[in-house]
Design an enzyme around this catalytic site. Structure first.
Site, PDB file in Angstrom:
ATOM      1  N   ASN A  10      -9.808 -45.068  63.206  1.00  0.00           N
ATOM      2  CA  ASN A  10     -10.534 -43.819  62.988  1.00  0.00           C
ATOM      3  C   ASN A  10     -11.488 -43.607  64.174  1.00  0.00           C
ATOM      4  OD1 ASN A  10     -12.796 -42.190  62.217  1.00  0.00           O
ATOM      5  ND2 ASN A  10     -12.105 -42.289  60.107  1.00  0.00           N
ATOM      6  N   ASP A  12     -13.584 -40.980  64.668  1.00  0.00           N
ATOM      7  CA  ASP A  12     -14.645 -40.005  64.390  1.00  0.00           C
ATOM      8  C   ASP A  12     -15.921 -40.261  65.185  1.00  0.00           C
ATOM      9  OD1 ASP A  12     -12.961 -39.031  62.443  1.00  0.00           O
ATOM     10  OD2 ASP A  12     -14.164 -39.717  60.748  1.00  0.00           O
ATOM     11  N   HIS A  13     -16.290 -41.556  65.276  1.00  0.00           N
ATOM     12  CA  HIS A  13     -17.609 -41.831  65.844  1.00  0.00           C
ATOM     13  C   HIS A  13     -17.644 -41.787  67.361  1.00  0.00           C
ATOM     14  CE1 HIS A  13     -19.205 -41.920  61.990  1.00  0.00           C
ATOM     15  NE2 HIS A  13     -18.378 -42.866  61.597  1.00  0.00           N
ATOM     16  N   ARG A  21     -24.776 -35.060  72.651  1.00  0.00           N
ATOM     17  CA  ARG A  21     -25.222 -34.364  73.862  1.00  0.00           C
ATOM     18  C   ARG A  21     -24.456 -33.081  74.134  1.00  0.00           C
ATOM     19  NH1 ARG A  21     -28.065 -37.673  77.739  1.00  0.00           N
ATOM     20  NH2 ARG A  21     -29.570 -38.724  76.418  1.00  0.00           N
ATOM     21  N   HIS A  46     -11.344 -37.512  60.579  1.00  0.00           N
ATOM     22  CA  HIS A  46     -11.873 -36.756  59.436  1.00  0.00           C
ATOM     23  C   HIS A  46     -12.470 -35.457  59.956  1.00  0.00           C
ATOM     24  CE1 HIS A  46     -14.653 -36.962  55.610  1.00  0.00           C
ATOM     25  NE2 HIS A  46     -14.066 -35.790  55.759  1.00  0.00           N
ATOM     26  N   ARG A  48     -14.591 -32.795  59.046  1.00  0.00           N
ATOM     27  CA  ARG A  48     -15.533 -32.475  57.964  1.00  0.00           C
ATOM     28  C   ARG A  48     -15.831 -30.988  57.972  1.00  0.00           C
ATOM     29  NH1 ARG A  48     -18.261 -37.371  55.814  1.00  0.00           N
ATOM     30  NH2 ARG A  48     -19.409 -35.858  54.579  1.00  0.00           N
ATOM     31  N   ARG A  52     -19.355 -32.201  61.901  1.00  0.00           N
ATOM     32  CA  ARG A  52     -20.410 -33.008  62.521  1.00  0.00           C
ATOM     33  C   ARG A  52     -19.876 -33.953  63.590  1.00  0.00           C
ATOM     34  NH1 ARG A  52     -22.159 -36.813  57.474  1.00  0.00           N
ATOM     35  NH2 ARG A  52     -22.417 -34.783  56.515  1.00  0.00           N
ATOM     36  N   HIS A  53     -18.596 -34.335  63.497  1.00  0.00           N
ATOM     37  CA  HIS A  53     -18.036 -35.155  64.584  1.00  0.00           C
ATOM     38  C   HIS A  53     -16.739 -34.529  65.109  1.00  0.00           C
ATOM     39  CE1 HIS A  53     -16.282 -36.988  60.996  1.00  0.00           C
ATOM     40  NE2 HIS A  53     -17.338 -37.748  60.747  1.00  0.00           N
ATOM     41  N   GLU A  76      -7.992 -36.852  57.537  1.00  0.00           N
ATOM     42  CA  GLU A  76      -8.829 -36.952  56.339  1.00  0.00           C
ATOM     43  C   GLU A  76      -9.546 -35.622  56.152  1.00  0.00           C
ATOM     44  OE1 GLU A  76     -10.049 -41.640  57.023  1.00  0.00           O
ATOM     45  OE2 GLU A  76     -11.589 -40.088  57.014  1.00  0.00           O
ATOM     46  N   THR A 106     -21.927 -40.654  55.078  1.00  0.00           N
ATOM     47  CA  THR A 106     -20.508 -40.949  55.216  1.00  0.00           C
ATOM     48  C   THR A 106     -19.854 -40.710  53.856  1.00  0.00           C
ATOM     49  OG1 THR A 106     -18.913 -42.665  55.850  1.00  0.00           O
ATOM     50  CG2 THR A 106     -20.913 -43.427  54.760  1.00  0.00           C
ATOM     51  N   THR A 107     -18.550 -40.958  53.755  1.00  0.00           N
ATOM     52  CA  THR A 107     -17.877 -40.715  52.472  1.00  0.00           C
ATOM     53  C   THR A 107     -18.284 -41.822  51.504  1.00  0.00           C
ATOM     54  OG1 THR A 107     -16.072 -39.857  53.810  1.00  0.00           O
ATOM     55  CG2 THR A 107     -15.653 -40.109  51.464  1.00  0.00           C
ATOM     56  N   GLU A 157      -5.548 -44.562  48.986  1.00  0.00           N
ATOM     57  CA  GLU A 157      -6.355 -45.406  49.869  1.00  0.00           C
ATOM     58  C   GLU A 157      -7.578 -45.826  49.069  1.00  0.00           C
ATOM     59  OE1 GLU A 157      -6.839 -44.347  53.959  1.00  0.00           O
ATOM     60  OE2 GLU A 157      -8.866 -45.203  54.039  1.00  0.00           O
ATOM     61  N   HIS A 196     -12.894 -48.284  54.667  1.00  0.00           N
ATOM     62  CA  HIS A 196     -14.325 -47.970  54.608  1.00  0.00           C
ATOM     63  C   HIS A 196     -15.158 -49.242  54.689  1.00  0.00           C
ATOM     64  CE1 HIS A 196     -17.364 -44.826  54.266  1.00  0.00           C
ATOM     65  NE2 HIS A 196     -18.126 -45.865  53.957  1.00  0.00           N
ATOM     66  N   GLY A 197     -15.915 -49.317  55.767  1.00  0.00           N
ATOM     67  CA  GLY A 197     -16.860 -50.423  55.938  1.00  0.00           C
ATOM     68  C   GLY A 197     -16.222 -51.735  56.361  1.00  0.00           C
ATOM     69  N   GLY A 218     -12.885 -47.499  61.266  1.00  0.00           N
ATOM     70  CA  GLY A 218     -13.516 -46.706  62.301  1.00  0.00           C
ATOM     71  C   GLY A 218     -14.828 -47.263  62.802  1.00  0.00           C
ATOM     72  N   HIS A 219     -15.862 -47.128  61.992  1.00  0.00           N
ATOM     73  CA  HIS A 219     -17.224 -47.375  62.437  1.00  0.00           C
ATOM     74  C   HIS A 219     -17.402 -48.743  63.094  1.00  0.00           C
ATOM     75  CE1 HIS A 219     -21.554 -48.238  61.904  1.00  0.00           C
ATOM     76  NE2 HIS A 219     -21.660 -46.974  62.267  1.00  0.00           N
TER      77      HIS A 219
END
Ligand code: PXP
Length: 246
Positions: A10, A12-13, A21, A46, A48, A52-53, A76, A106-107, A157, A196-197, A218-219
């Site tokens: 993922n 996203d980040h 920026r 994702h 959203r 936001r990302h 997503e 986050t979700t 999932e 997730h996580g 992802g994160h």
């Protein structure tokens, strides 16, 4: 030989950092390209509602990249009319329907499929008829698994957040709960994913569950990339998953 457990990365980040920026750098599409070259089996993003990302332009470019590379894009999204139309336009390999609240960081939990059977049923059929694999992001609960089969999803999932964020006995209990839900989903014919996580340690433990076909991460990977680079982070994650799944 059994197919190896797939790793969806993922990105996203990467977009979160870019958007801090404005501008173009760092480019999530470049990260996706690099992730695929480094051993990711697919890309997850994702879109959203508040953008936001990941942006609409990112989805456009990621669709093109994945089509050229012959790798799956897992989109997503919350099931809103706008997102439904975007999915129908791009026809990604898979759509993972997630709950979304604007104020969340986050979700934070899974989709309540059971409480939304009638809202989910027809869109799920339409997405499937368009050739998109439909996944529902749910908490590891037997009721939600049964509801997911009821609306015709092909994939669930499991949200691994509770397991990943717990420690000691609570983590053990959360893992048992996850295991039971995974076994049940597999027994009723759903393809099982998790995410997730997850970090190296928790991904390795989840990879011991043979019914889990795919992890979406992802994160942690994007964070690790700051220290050791994206290629190395993905390679280490692959080793952790493949080592545990053996
Ligand atoms: N799977 C789903 C459905 C998600 O919503 C997310 C977070 O966007 C992930 C996987 C990845 O979670 P993380 O970024 O914590 O690895």
């Amino acid at each position: 030989m059994a197919e190896r457990m797939r790793l969806g990365v993922n990105i996203d980040h990467v977009a979160t950092v870019r958007n801090a920026r404005g501008g173009q750098h760092p480019d999530p599409v470049r990260a996706a390209e690099q992730a695929l070259a480094a051993g990711a089996d697919g890309i997850t993003a994702h879109l959203r509602e508040d953008r936001r990302h990941i942006t609409d332009a990112d989805i456009e470019a990621l669709s093109a990249l994945c089509a050229t590379a012959g790798r799956p894009l897992n989109l997503e999204m919350a099931l809103t009319q706008e997102m439904f139309e975007i999915a129908m336009r791009h026809r990604p390999h898979a759509v993972c329907i997630v709950p979304e609240r604007r104020e969340e960081v986050t979700t934070e939990g899974g989709l309540n499929v059971r409480a939304n059977l009638s809202q989910l049923f027809f869109p799920v059929q339409q997405l499937k008829e368009a050739g998109i694999r439909v996944s529902l992001f749910i908490d590891p609960s037997k009721e939600q698994v049964m509801a997911a089969t009821g609306v015709g999803a092909q994939v669930v999932e499991f949200h691994t957040g509770r397991y990943c964020h717990a420690e000691g006995d609570r983590r053990r209990a959360a893992f048992e709960e996850l295991t039971a839900a995974v076994e049940m989903a597999d027994a009723v014919g759903l393809e099982v994913h998790a995410g997730h996580g997850l970090d190296y340690e928790t991904a390795a433990e989840v990879a011991t569950l043979p019914q889990v076909r795919e992890l979406n991460i992802g994160h942690f990977l994007i964070g690790e990339a700051i220290f050791i680079g994206l290629d190395a982070a993905i390679a280490r994650m692959r080793e952790a998953i493949d080592g545990a799944a053996r």
